[in-house]
Design an enzyme around this catalytic site. Structure first.
Site, PDB file in Angstrom:
ATOM      1  N   TYR A   1      -3.251  11.143   1.745  1.00  0.00           N
ATOM      2  CA  TYR A   1      -3.898  11.160   0.430  1.00  0.00           C
ATOM      3  C   TYR A   1      -3.922  12.579  -0.133  1.00  0.00           C
ATOM      4  O   TYR A   1      -3.679  12.792  -1.322  1.00  0.00           O
ATOM      5  CB  TYR A   1      -5.322  10.607   0.533  1.00  0.00           C
ATOM      6  CG  TYR A   1      -5.362   9.120   0.740  1.00  0.00           C
ATOM      7  CD1 TYR A   1      -5.649   8.248  -0.298  1.00  0.00           C
ATOM      8  CD2 TYR A   1      -5.099   8.564   2.002  1.00  0.00           C
ATOM      9  CE1 TYR A   1      -5.685   6.878  -0.116  1.00  0.00           C
ATOM     10  CE2 TYR A   1      -5.124   7.193   2.199  1.00  0.00           C
ATOM     11  CZ  TYR A   1      -5.413   6.350   1.134  1.00  0.00           C
ATOM     12  OH  TYR A   1      -5.418   4.994   1.325  1.00  0.00           O
TER      13      TYR A   1
ATOM     14  N   HIS B   1      -4.423  -7.609  -0.253  1.00  0.00           N
ATOM     15  CA  HIS B   1      -3.752  -6.327  -0.046  1.00  0.00           C
ATOM     16  C   HIS B   1      -2.902  -6.294   1.218  1.00  0.00           C
ATOM     17  O   HIS B   1      -1.853  -5.666   1.235  1.00  0.00           O
ATOM     18  CB  HIS B   1      -4.825  -5.244   0.006  1.00  0.00           C
ATOM     19  CG  HIS B   1      -4.294  -3.852   0.087  1.00  0.00           C
ATOM     20  ND1 HIS B   1      -3.593  -3.263  -0.943  1.00  0.00           N
ATOM     21  CD2 HIS B   1      -4.363  -2.923   1.072  1.00  0.00           C
ATOM     22  CE1 HIS B   1      -3.271  -2.029  -0.601  1.00  0.00           C
ATOM     23  NE2 HIS B   1      -3.710  -1.808   0.611  1.00  0.00           N
TER      24      HIS B   1
ATOM     25  N   ASP C   1       0.850  -1.187   0.000  1.00  0.00           N
ATOM     26  CA  ASP C   1       0.000   0.000   0.000  1.00  0.00           C
ATOM     27  C   ASP C   1       0.894   1.249   0.000  1.00  0.00           C
ATOM     28  O   ASP C   1       1.817   1.333  -0.814  1.00  0.00           O
ATOM     29  CB  ASP C   1      -0.962  -0.040   1.194  1.00  0.00           C
ATOM     30  CG  ASP C   1      -2.059   1.013   1.122  1.00  0.00           C
ATOM     31  OD1 ASP C   1      -3.048   0.795   0.406  1.00  0.00           O
ATOM     32  OD2 ASP C   1      -1.917   2.072   1.769  1.00  0.00           O
TER      33      ASP C   1
END
Length: 380
Positions: free
Chosen positions: A305, A358, A179
């Site tokens: 983000y 993930h 990630d």
């Protein structure tokens, strides 16, 4: 510059735990979803069950003690306190390895792999495969400090990791991540190539599709993942990259909301046959949520983000150090070697994993440990 390394133990005050239970018991719930699956989000019955367990049965003090079995420290880098696990191997020839989590993960992701990596002999392996493991919490996540000014994006975090490894006395080391950890590891491999001997990643979202003619099966699989992510799975990213502060008010105030926001991804992104508790225990899922709740890090973690996809875009990277890639079949977008080769010019290892998604180290610890050993064995 303060270069002190200070011992750290997780010690959540009782008042925080009492407040958490009160909030959980007084949750104002919405009506149930109008479908019999997860297509409208986390099902009401399940999240109520999880939050009821969290309030009445989950034993944080026991879980806290389990996490504290790892030696932990904090150190100030570039004006920010960085929390990290530092597990030194009993084997003198061990290779230093820095492993990095992402969102919505934490250092909890690695609790099943640190000990086998550090002491392979005690876990049926060979001393030649030993690592000194460094596992930091990303800035704004868990017990690391929260940036008080903008600028803490992927590249700055990678710079901090290079400082951390140097401060610990590791002149040559490997790096691994998934990630956001893959992005940080990529940047670290580029920026600190004189000391980073090689990197290993499980995600390459920055690699752009480069399809010539009919897609190969590998490309078709990734293209399907890209389309699904864009259509159904990326709303969280758009919100966190544009308005992390607005989201933070709700998640910081509501433990049920924070749990649902995180746990949906443990359903969507894992190889769990339709339910996260098919692959994780409820305690494990809540351990990870707790690292967001007790540190009130919903907004600060989401800002990564904003830093990466908002007004200041990340720069492209060219990594020349040896690179290993593990492709877990239920990854959000499975890596494609051809798409990666322009940015990773020295891919020396490529593995198609039989299962997993993930959260590789968390989901499939045995496969993860074996893969990391196999790759870094080539660089020792």
């Amino acid at each position: 510059m303060d270069e002190l390394i200070n011992p750290f133990r997780i010690a959540v005050p009782d008042a925080v735990l009492t407040d958490l239970k009160s909030r959980l018991r007084n949750t104002r719930w919405p009506e149930t979803e109008l479908v019999d699956d997860w297509s409208q989000g986390v099902p009401l019955k399940w999240i109520k069950d999880v939050c009821g367990y969290w309030a009445e049965q989950y034993d944080w003090k026991k879980r806290e003690a389990a996490l504290n079995r790892f030696a932990q420290f904090t150190t100030d880098i570039d004006g920010l306190g960085i929390h990290f696990i530092h597990a030194r191997s009993p084997h003198s020839q061990a290779t230093p390895l820095i492993i990095t989590h992402g969102w919505p993960g934490s250092v909890v992701e690695f609790h099943k792999v640190i000990e086998p990596l550090v002491d392979p002999v005690a876990h049926g392996g060979n001393a030649a495969d030993a690592f000194h493991v460094v596992c930091p919490s990303l800035p704004g996540f868990g017990f690391s400090g929260k940036p008080t000014a903008t600028g803490w994006g992927v590249d700055r975090i990678a710079q901090a990791w290079a400082v951390l490894m140097d401060r610990l006395g590791y002149a040559r080391y490997g790096a691994q991540g998934g990630d956001w950890g893959s992005a940080v590891t990529t940047s670290l491999g580029e920026q600190d190539a004189d000391h980073c001997a090689g990197i290993h990643i499980t995600l390459a979202m920055s690699a752009r599709p480069n399809v010539e003619g009919q897609p190969t099966p590998e490309e078709a699989r990734a293209l399907k993942g890209i389309q699904y992510y864009a259509d159904w799975d990326s709303g969280y990213s758009k919100q966190q990259s544009t308005r992390p502060q607005t989201l933070g008010y709700a998640l910081t105030d509501s433990p049920s909301g924070q749990a649902a926001w995180i746990l949906e991804k443990f359903w969507a992104w894992t190889d769990c046959n339709g339910h996260p508790e098919n692959i994780f225990t409820r305690d494990e899922l809540l351990d990870n949520v707790m690292l967001y709740w007790v540190t009130a890090s919903a907004a600060s973690s989401a800002r990564l983000y904003w830093e990466s996809f908002g007004p200041k875009k990340r720069t492209a990277h060219t990594v020349k150090v040896p690179t290993g890639v593990a492709v877990f079949p239920k990854e959000i977008v499975t890596p494609v070697r051809k798409w990666m080769e322009a940015s990773y010019t020295n891919i020396t290892h490529w593995s198609e994993m039989p299962k997993g998604g993930h959260f590789a180290a968390f989901e499939q610890p045995d496969l993860f440990v074996r893969e990391v050993r196999d790759y870094f064995r080539k660089l020792r």
